[in-house]
Design a protein around this motif. Sequence first.
Motif, short mmCIF file in Angstrom:
data_model
loop_
_atom_site.label_atom_id
_atom_site.label_comp_id
_atom_site.label_asym_id
_atom_site.label_seq_id
_atom_site.Cartn_x
_atom_site.Cartn_y
_atom_site.Cartn_z
N GLU A 1 0.80 -1.21 -0.09
CA GLU A 1 -0.12 0.02 0.04
C GLU A 1 0.90 1.30 -0.15
OE1 GLU A 1 -3.27 0.43 -0.59
OE2 GLU A 1 -3.08 -1.59 -0.78
N ARG A 2 2.06 1.16 0.72
CA ARG A 2 2.98 2.56 0.79
C ARG A 2 3.65 2.52 -0.62
NH1 ARG A 2 4.47 7.32 1.81
NH2 ARG A 2 6.63 7.39 2.70
N ALA A 3 3.97 1.37 -1.19
CA ALA A 3 4.35 1.37 -2.64
C ALA A 3 3.21 2.16 -3.58
CB ALA A 3 5.03 0.02 -3.29
N LYS A 4 2.06 1.64 -3.37
CA LYS A 4 1.08 2.33 -4.34
C LYS A 4 0.98 3.70 -4.21
CE LYS A 4 -2.30 -1.64 -4.15
NZ LYS A 4 -3.61 -1.93 -3.84
N ASN B 1 -7.34 4.63 -9.01
CA ASN B 1 -7.36 4.44 -7.46
C ASN B 1 -7.41 3.15 -7.15
OD1 ASN B 1 -6.97 5.13 -4.79
ND2 ASN B 1 -8.86 6.44 -4.98
N ARG B 2 -6.27 2.29 -7.02
CA ARG B 2 -6.23 1.10 -6.65
C ARG B 2 -5.80 0.89 -5.22
NH1 ARG B 2 -7.75 -2.81 -10.44
NH2 ARG B 2 -6.48 -4.19 -9.51
N ARG B 3 -5.62 1.80 -4.41
CA ARG B 3 -5.35 2.02 -2.97
C ARG B 3 -6.42 1.57 -2.13
NH1 ARG B 3 -2.95 6.46 -0.62
NH2 ARG B 3 -1.95 4.82 0.83
N LYS B 4 -6.12 0.95 -1.06
CA LYS B 4 -7.25 0.45 -0.09
C LYS B 4 -6.87 1.31 1.11
CE LYS B 4 -7.55 -4.40 -1.21
NZ LYS B 4 -6.98 -5.83 -0.82
N PRO B 5 -7.98 1.79 1.75
CA PRO B 5 -7.60 2.33 3.05
C PRO B 5 -7.16 1.34 3.98
CG PRO B 5 -10.14 2.62 2.52
CD PRO B 5 -9.56 1.58 1.43
N LEU B 6 -6.18 2.04 4.87
CA LEU B 6 -5.50 1.17 5.93
C LEU B 6 -6.11 0.32 6.94
CD1 LEU B 6 -2.77 3.90 6.97
CD2 LEU B 6 -2.66 2.04 5.12
#
Length: 192
Positions: A135-138, A184-189
């Motif tokens: 997720e950080r890389a994204k 926006n392929r990131r997920k909420p933490l």
Amino acid sequence: MLSDQQEIIYIKNMVCPHCIMVVRDQLVKMGFRPSQVNLGEVIFPEPLSAVQREKIARMLLPFGFKLMDDKRKQLIEKIKNTVIELVHRNNSLLKVNLSDYLTEKLPYSYTYLSNLFSEIENITIEKYFIAQKIERAKELLVYNELTLNQIADLLNYSGVAHLSAQFKKVTGLTPSHFKKIKENRRKPLDQL
């Protein structure tokens, strides 16, 4: 170390600086004066009554937070918040051993933490750690400020090939393809 007069409450899904701000602001609006508001926890200068705890619990729900009373689940949140803090805020510490880092931050053996985490979350701490790193890389790919080499180095991968292999295993995409599609392929933490 808490004094006898202080009380700490644990809050599920409180995983970012914005969450801390929201919880702090809402508590102040309700007339509370917390001593500290940290990831997943709030420290009050004095014990809360059952009525006060219930008011806080009701206030948290619309924001997606939940007051936690189960000691084992509180520890799981501490583990998650410690991993999030490590990956998303302390990049320079990513070179440390995860098990050493967790046992330094939490007063339990890594074996206990690992077994409890796996039992309750149905994944290992290591897989959760990898998911956070991806997720950080994204996030870094979307910002488009660092090269893939720099991202691999920042996140303590042995090289771009290692980062790419883990990235593809978790997301189904290569980092380059992810960067190209700009979705926006990131997920909420809190959903990892």
